[in-house]
Design a protein around this motif. Structure first.
Motif, short mmCIF file in Angstrom:
data_model
loop_
_atom_site.label_atom_id
_atom_site.label_comp_id
_atom_site.label_asym_id
_atom_site.label_seq_id
_atom_site.Cartn_x
_atom_site.Cartn_y
_atom_site.Cartn_z
N PHE A 25 0.80 -1.22 0.00
CA PHE A 25 0.00 0.00 0.00
C PHE A 25 0.84 1.27 0.00
O PHE A 25 0.31 2.36 -0.19
N ILE A 26 2.14 1.13 0.29
CA ILE A 26 3.03 2.29 0.36
C ILE A 26 4.46 1.83 0.09
O ILE A 26 4.84 0.71 0.47
N SER A 27 5.25 2.68 -0.55
CA SER A 27 6.63 2.28 -0.88
C SER A 27 7.67 3.09 -0.11
O SER A 27 8.86 2.92 -0.31
N THR A 28 7.23 3.97 0.77
CA THR A 28 8.15 4.77 1.56
C THR A 28 8.10 4.35 3.02
O THR A 28 7.25 3.57 3.42
N GLY A 29 9.01 4.89 3.80
CA GLY A 29 9.00 4.62 5.23
C GLY A 29 9.95 3.52 5.65
O GLY A 29 10.56 2.84 4.82
N GLU A 30 10.06 3.35 6.95
CA GLU A 30 10.95 2.37 7.56
C GLU A 30 10.19 1.57 8.62
O GLU A 30 9.45 2.15 9.40
N ASN A 31 10.41 0.26 8.67
CA ASN A 31 9.80 -0.59 9.68
C ASN A 31 10.62 -0.53 10.97
O ASN A 31 11.85 -0.51 10.93
N HIS A 32 9.89 -0.52 12.10
CA HIS A 32 10.52 -0.51 13.42
C HIS A 32 9.73 -1.38 14.39
O HIS A 32 8.56 -1.64 14.17
N GLU A 33 10.40 -1.78 15.46
CA GLU A 33 9.72 -2.43 16.58
C GLU A 33 9.63 -1.45 17.73
O GLU A 33 10.56 -0.67 17.96
N THR A 34 8.52 -1.52 18.46
CA THR A 34 8.40 -0.72 19.66
C THR A 34 9.28 -1.33 20.75
O THR A 34 9.65 -2.49 20.67
N LEU A 35 9.60 -0.54 21.76
CA LEU A 35 10.38 -1.06 22.87
C LEU A 35 9.57 -2.10 23.63
O LEU A 35 8.34 -1.99 23.72
N PRO A 36 10.21 -3.11 24.21
CA PRO A 36 9.49 -4.21 24.87
C PRO A 36 8.51 -3.75 25.94
O PRO A 36 7.44 -4.35 26.08
N LEU A 52 5.74 -0.88 13.76
CA LEU A 52 5.17 0.32 13.17
C LEU A 52 6.01 0.70 11.97
O LEU A 52 7.07 0.15 11.74
N ARG A 53 5.51 1.65 11.19
CA ARG A 53 6.27 2.20 10.07
C ARG A 53 6.41 3.69 10.33
O ARG A 53 5.44 4.38 10.60
N PHE A 139 4.60 8.47 12.09
CA PHE A 139 4.64 7.01 12.16
C PHE A 139 3.22 6.49 12.19
O PHE A 139 2.28 7.23 12.46
N LEU A 140 3.06 5.20 11.97
CA LEU A 140 1.73 4.61 12.06
C LEU A 140 1.82 3.13 12.37
O LEU A 140 2.64 2.41 11.84
N PHE A 141 0.95 2.72 13.30
CA PHE A 141 0.61 1.32 13.53
C PHE A 141 -0.74 1.19 12.83
O PHE A 141 -1.54 2.11 12.91
#
Length: 179
Positions: A25-36, A52-53, A139-141
């Protein structure tokens, strides 16, 4: 349903909802994990609080939402956000959400917040955009339930006197409505 930041689709057993990764759905952005400490150990929430991205580049980054026969039909859309200190800055950003060219809401929260709108698609394709307002990286979840953290195009909305707020949790944010 779309889960931002995951690499592979999955079935969420507690809800029975299939979540797709957002990369189609989107080609930009970076994937990340939230802190535990921001990830729920509650089995009910599954993977949904873990990724999140973020969009560190560009003033505006848009998801392309395409549906057959969407033109002139109303859909309920939810976008849930939760910072989760993924960047270890402990400074949640402030940014705007748009549907097409129309302003939807300003995101400015440390906690998980749901934004919900009933929106008439002007065509079979619509764009949900995150706009950088100069106050941190947007950012977005994404998810199919307002108590979680994702975007979800829930269903074609049928106006039969239903209560839009019926399944929102305390502290959730609704609106404004774009009907």
């Amino acid at each position: 349903s779309i889960d931002c930041g995951v690499e592979e689709g999955y079935l969420d057993n507690p809800t029975g909802i299939w979540f797709k990764p957002d990369k189609e759905f989107i080609s930009t952005g970076e994937n990340h994990e939230t802190l535990p400490e921001y990830q729920s150990e509650n089995e009910q929430y599954g993977k949904r609080y873990k990724t999140l991205r973020s969009f560190p580049n560009g003033a505006k980054n848009c998801y392309t939402l395409t549906l057959n026969h969407a033109h002139n039909n109303s859909f309920r859309i939810r976008a849930s956000v939760g910072y989760g200190n993924y960047d270890r800055k402990n400074q949640p950003p402030k940014f705007d959400l748009y549907l097409g060219v129309n302003y939807w809401a300003t995101v400015n929260s440390r906690s998980n917040v749901c934004y919900e709108i009933i929106h008439v698609f002007p065509a079979d394709t619509e764009y949900m955009c995150l706009v950088n307002t100069g106050s941190g990286t947007p950012f977005l979840f994404f998810n199919g339930d307002s108590t979680f953290k994702h975007f979800h195009l829930l269903w074609k909305w049928v106006f039969v006197g239903t209560n839009l707020c019926r399944d929102l949790q305390p502290g959730a944010h609704i609106g404004p409505f774009g009907v």
